[in-house]
Design an enzyme around this catalytic site. Structure first.
Site, PDB file in Angstrom:
ATOM      1  N   HIS A   1       1.151  -1.042   0.549  1.00  0.00           N
ATOM      2  CA  HIS A   1       0.004  -0.335  -0.040  1.00  0.00           C
ATOM      3  C   HIS A   1       0.514   1.179  -0.259  1.00  0.00           C
ATOM      4  CE1 HIS A   1       1.025  -0.006   4.030  1.00  0.00           C
ATOM      5  NE2 HIS A   1       0.400   0.458   4.516  1.00  0.00           N
TER       6      HIS A   1
ATOM      7  N   HIS B   1       1.013   3.586   1.711  1.00  0.00           N
ATOM      8  CA  HIS B   1       1.487   4.741   3.224  1.00  0.00           C
ATOM      9  C   HIS B   1       3.684   4.600   3.122  1.00  0.00           C
ATOM     10  CE1 HIS B   1      -1.675   4.432   6.147  1.00  0.00           C
ATOM     11  NE2 HIS B   1      -2.229   5.476   5.453  1.00  0.00           N
TER      12      HIS B   1
ATOM     13  N   ASP C   1       5.661   4.347   5.281  1.00  0.00           N
ATOM     14  CA  ASP C   1       6.433   4.236   5.703  1.00  0.00           C
ATOM     15  C   ASP C   1       6.757   2.873   4.810  1.00  0.00           C
ATOM     16  OD1 ASP C   1       4.006   3.364   6.621  1.00  0.00           O
ATOM     17  OD2 ASP C   1       4.905   1.899   8.400  1.00  0.00           O
ATOM     18  N   HIS C   2       6.456   2.143   3.450  1.00  0.00           N
ATOM     19  CA  HIS C   2       6.047   1.829   2.510  1.00  0.00           C
ATOM     20  C   HIS C   2       6.533   1.864   1.695  1.00  0.00           C
ATOM     21  CE1 HIS C   2       3.428  -1.792   5.390  1.00  0.00           C
ATOM     22  NE2 HIS C   2       3.523  -0.245   6.279  1.00  0.00           N
TER      23      HIS C   2
ATOM     24  N   HIS D   1      -7.071  -2.013   5.378  1.00  0.00           N
ATOM     25  CA  HIS D   1      -5.907  -0.825   6.183  1.00  0.00           C
ATOM     26  C   HIS D   1      -7.386   0.450   6.315  1.00  0.00           C
ATOM     27  CE1 HIS D   1      -3.052   0.255   8.049  1.00  0.00           C
ATOM     28  NE2 HIS D   1      -2.165   0.987   6.633  1.00  0.00           N
TER      29      HIS D   1
ATOM     30  N   ASP E   1      -0.338  -4.193   5.786  1.00  0.00           N
ATOM     31  CA  ASP E   1      -1.066  -3.459   7.188  1.00  0.00           C
ATOM     32  C   ASP E   1      -2.764  -4.062   7.355  1.00  0.00           C
ATOM     33  OD1 ASP E   1       1.642  -2.620   7.673  1.00  0.00           O
ATOM     34  OD2 ASP E   1       0.926  -0.282   7.756  1.00  0.00           O
TER      35      ASP E   1
ATOM     36  N   HIS F   1       6.929  -5.911  12.056  1.00  0.00           N
ATOM     37  CA  HIS F   1       6.007  -4.049  11.752  1.00  0.00           C
ATOM     38  C   HIS F   1       5.145  -4.433  13.178  1.00  0.00           C
ATOM     39  CE1 HIS F   1       2.737  -1.229  10.484  1.00  0.00           C
ATOM     40  NE2 HIS F   1       3.337  -0.910   9.455  1.00  0.00           N
TER      41      HIS F   1
END
Length: 303
Positions: free
Chosen positions: A62, A64, A66-67, A139, A210, A268
């Site tokens: 996805h 976000h 942090d990914h 998510h 996530d 995570h």
């Protein structure tokens, strides 16, 4: 096959963990795929045994930060390193815009063939050796988990039986190894399947993005050899975890148990947890699913 965890933290990097990135090494040649690419993933590469030139595909769960915030640096550094091998990115709608806009606004470019495939739920690709299927998760942004299935390997060809049946060696042996039917020069029809030992079952993995608890989790992880699932928060913080589209230790371990997974690797973790907290989180998971391990940065798991 190996899993190398380049980042195991959630949200933001900490002194003990970088944000999410997982490498799946596919063969002894060292070629591998990357699942997610958080900030500073290329720095983590430099501290590992992974070679940027062996990277073939990147799967994004996805969008976000942090990914995905590690993508622009990794993509451009790969060019500056003189790597000419093609690279394919897979991920949700918007991935192409993110990459192209970031490169354009920063005056950056890549010098190798780069393909960006925006996916939906379902089969992502099948190259005859591996099949990857995307499953929708629960998510706050569209998010996927990936099921990686290695095709079964044909059994060994019984050369002694072929010799006993007066089947001469020749180029048709390659066809027989694939279980195909061949016609010999003397007119005999030989079924390769009759001379093969038992097939070797392919390995199966589930790598989750996530997610809060979701019905598709059981299909995604059904009977896998290894399930990688987030465990962002401890069991007592279930309401907070689920409200932000995440799972607790107990919820993740329950998926592993109910899906019939053989191993569960949790990752995570919230930055609130330090290394001294991990035995407590591991105990929560193992109370539900004993075959649980916790990932940490640069941990390597053989499959």
């Amino acid at each position: 096959m190996q899993l190398t965890f380049l980042g195991t933290g959630a949200g933001t990097p900490s002194l003990q963990r970088n944000v999410t990135a997982i490498a799946l090494t596919l063969s002894r040649r060292g070629d591998y795929w990357l699942f997610d690419c958080g900030e500073a993933t290329q720095h983590q590469f430099m501290r590992s045994a992974l070679k940027p030139g062996k990277l073939d595909k990147i799967f994004i769960t996805h969008l976000h930060g942090d990914h995905i915030f590690g993508l622009p640096g990794l993509l451009t550094s790969r060019s500056m390193g003189g790597i000419s091998e093609p690279l394919t990115l897979y991920g949700p709608a918007g991935l192409k815009t993110f990459v192209e806009t970031t490169l354009s606004l920063s005056g950056s470019f890549v010098t190798y063939p780069l393909e960006i495939v925006e996916i939906e739920a379902g089969e992502v690709f099948d190259n005859g050796k591996f099949k990857v299927t995307a499953y929708p998760l629960n998510h706050v942004l569209p998010c996927f988990g990936y099921r990686i299935e290695e095709h079964d390997k044909p059994g060994f060809l019984d050369a002694q039986r072929l010799k006993a049946d007066n089947v001469p060696r020749g180029p048709w042996f390659q066809q027989l190894k694939q279980g195909e039917i061949v016609t010999l020069e003397d007119g005999r029809v030989i079924n390769g399947g009759d001379y093969l030992g038992p097939a070797t079952p392919g390995r199966k993995l589930a790598i989750f993005g996530d997610t809060a608890p979701v019905e598709t989790a059981l299909a995604l992880a059904a009977e896998v050899d290894v399930m990688v699932h987030e465990a962002t928060l401890e069991a007592a913080m279930e309401e907070k975890a689920n409200g932000r589209g995440h799972s607790t230790t107990v919820q993740a371990a329950t998926v592993a148990r109910d899906a019939g997974a053989k191993r569960f690797i949790a990752t995570h973790f919230s930055s609130r947890y330090r290394f001294e907290d991990m035995p407590r989180l591991l105990a929560e998971c193992q109370a539900i699913f004993p075959a649980t391990e916790l990932a940490r940065d640069f941990a390597v798991f053989n499959l």
